[in-house]
Scaffold this active site. Structure first.
Site, short mmCIF file in Angstrom:
data_model
loop_
_atom_site.label_atom_id
_atom_site.label_comp_id
_atom_site.label_asym_id
_atom_site.label_seq_id
_atom_site.Cartn_x
_atom_site.Cartn_y
_atom_site.Cartn_z
N SER A 1 -4.54 -3.01 4.59
CA SER A 1 -3.28 -3.74 4.70
C SER A 1 -2.98 -4.46 3.39
O SER A 1 -3.53 -4.09 2.34
CB SER A 1 -3.36 -4.73 5.88
OG SER A 1 -2.11 -5.32 6.12
N ASN A 2 -2.14 -5.47 3.41
CA ASN A 2 -1.84 -6.25 2.21
C ASN A 2 -1.63 -7.71 2.60
O ASN A 2 -1.70 -8.07 3.77
CB ASN A 2 -0.63 -5.68 1.48
CG ASN A 2 0.58 -5.64 2.38
OD1 ASN A 2 1.09 -6.66 2.79
ND2 ASN A 2 1.03 -4.43 2.73
N PHE A 3 -1.34 -8.57 1.59
CA PHE A 3 -1.31 -10.02 1.83
C PHE A 3 0.05 -10.56 2.26
O PHE A 3 0.25 -11.76 2.28
CB PHE A 3 -1.76 -10.77 0.56
CG PHE A 3 -3.18 -10.51 0.18
CD1 PHE A 3 -4.22 -10.92 1.01
CD2 PHE A 3 -3.51 -9.84 -0.99
CE1 PHE A 3 -5.54 -10.69 0.68
CE2 PHE A 3 -4.83 -9.59 -1.34
CZ PHE A 3 -5.85 -10.03 -0.50
N ALA B 1 6.27 -5.39 3.48
CA ALA B 1 5.40 -4.71 2.51
C ALA B 1 4.77 -3.53 3.26
O ALA B 1 3.72 -3.66 3.89
CB ALA B 1 4.34 -5.67 2.01
#
Ligand code: CTP
Length: 396
Positions: free
Chosen positions: A208-210, A276
């Site tokens: 995943s991402n932040f 995102a």
């Protein structure tokens, strides 16, 4: 513009309460109906008689009158008001608003508000700069309240710094801008995405991402406050405060976000892809947990569908398509490439090289590009304020 608006003005115990009668007078002159509510402490700074005379209505400060047995209904006031403005607001009242400590009439009315709420803090600079005050202000903002930041200047203590309540003329101007925008998007349908997506590797792991989802939610809340019919598609994120009336669709993966978006896409006027979205997803999600049997592990990924690009290829005349670009280098060049390759009307650029911008922060610093070039360069601001700038530009 403000004629006929029903405004509740809440006063708390700060020396800046001397400004409130001016504010009430200006609102009355604009043709507003004003009801003033006061905390017990505020009466040491300004009299109920002055405020009752100027507002042309009795002032309420107690939930009920012991002499007449009459009960003042904060719930009714919450339904009646088109807006509430609390000015000045002390550090004490900020804390009570955050925690719902309803020990006076002003707080019960605040908790009953069904309308937009404006909060104008006023206090000495050290109190204002204290982490607890800053945190309370951030929390109140995240609840959807509009914070009217105090100004820097000479304070009652003789010190100089931030803490002066904003001037009544400026508060009036903020009201006018707000009500001017209020119906700007009424009848318009809006699709916004927010947060990260997660791509499962096995039953216990994912990539995943932040992304926090804060920017997308701020855009959705702003669109709602301007009267739009909003659908918000969110990936998994920390709980976020989404305004009432927004249709929220929760998804997990890029594929699910694609499907949810394409379902809404044909009927909407504005699309803002603030999510995102993962560019890659594992070729295979393992059915069982991957065991630690090897020294090295590689997972094969294939690319996901570029949702925005797909929309750009099929958008109808009149649909406004807005993308985000989060860059770490060659920011403007990369954003321009994305604008063109995805056939967008606007792209919002944020750079991770700017302090206070991008993922996870409550603030952002953006530039907006259109096919005409760079049309906006902003400063670092709370994401709620950035959302206003974005809507001001794309809804022109
Ligand atoms: N986006 C999308 N679908 C994807 C990937 C991205 O709709 N599968 C959207 C994002 O929501 C954003 C825009 O495309 O509005 C740009 O995303 P970004 O990650 O900055 O760019 P990419 O096109 O993915 O290119 P790169 O990762 O190489 O910078």
């Amino acid at each position: 513009m403000l004629k006929g608006k029903k405004i509740v003005v809440g006063v708390t115990g700060s020396i800046a309460a001397y400004k409130t009668p001016f504010l009430v007078r200006m609102l009355i002159k604009e043709g507003c109906e004003v009801r003033v509510i006061m905390t017990p402490a505020s009466k040491s700074f300004v009299t109920p008689l002055s405020l009752a005379t100027l507002s042309r209505n009795p002032v309420i400060s107690e939930p009920f009158s012991a002499s007449s047995g009459e009960w003042s209904n904060h719930v009714e006031l919450g339904i009646w008001a088109d807006a509430m403005i609390f000015a000045p607001v002390t550090a004490n009242t900020l804390g009570k608003m955050v925690n719902g400590i309803a020990d006076n009439f002003v707080i019960t009315a605040y908790l009953s508000a069904k309308c937009p709420v404006f909060i104008a803090p006023a206090m000495d600079l050290d109190m204002f700069n204290h982490p607890s005050t800053r945190k309370n202000i951030d929390i109140l903002r995240s609840y959807g309240n509009f914070i009217i930041e105090p100004q820097i200047g000479e304070l009652a203590s003789g010190l100089s710094g931030p803490g002066r309540m904003e001037e009544p003329e400026k508060i009036l101007a903020i009201f006018k801008t707000f009500f001017g925008r209020q119906n700007q998007l009424s009848g318009r349908k809006v699709l916004i995405t927010a947060g990260p997506t997660i791509e499962r590797i096995d039953p216990v792991r994912y990539i995943s991402n932040f992304s926090s989802g804060l920017m997308g939610v701020a855009l959705a809340n702003e669109a709602r406050s301007r009267g739009a019919d909003v659908t918000l598609v969110t990936g998994p994120s920390h709980p976020l405060t989404v305004a009432g009336g927004i249709k929220e669709v929760k998804v997990e993966s890029a594929e699910q976000m694609f499907k949810a978006c394409m379902k809404e896409f044909p009927r909407v006027d504005y699309i803002i892809m603030a999510a995102a979205v993962a560019d890659y997803t594992p070729v295979k999600t393992e059915g069982n947990k991957i065991k630690k049997t090897r020294e090295n592990l590689s997972v094969d990924f294939h690319s996901t569908t570029d949702i925005l690009k797909k929309m750009g290829q099929t958008k109808k005349a009149g649909q406004v398509l807005v993308g985000f670009a989060l860059e770490t280098e060659n920011e403007f060049e990369n954003a321009e490439k994305k604008l063109k390759s995805k056939n967008l009307d606007y792209i919002v650029l944020n750079s991770l090289r700017n302090k206070g911008a991008g993922f996870g922060t409550p603030t952002n610093k953006i530039s907006i590009l259109s096919p005409d070039g760079v049309i906006h360069k902003g400063n670092v601001k709370p994401k709620e304020e950035v959302a206003k700038d974005i809507w001001d530009i794309i809804s022109k």
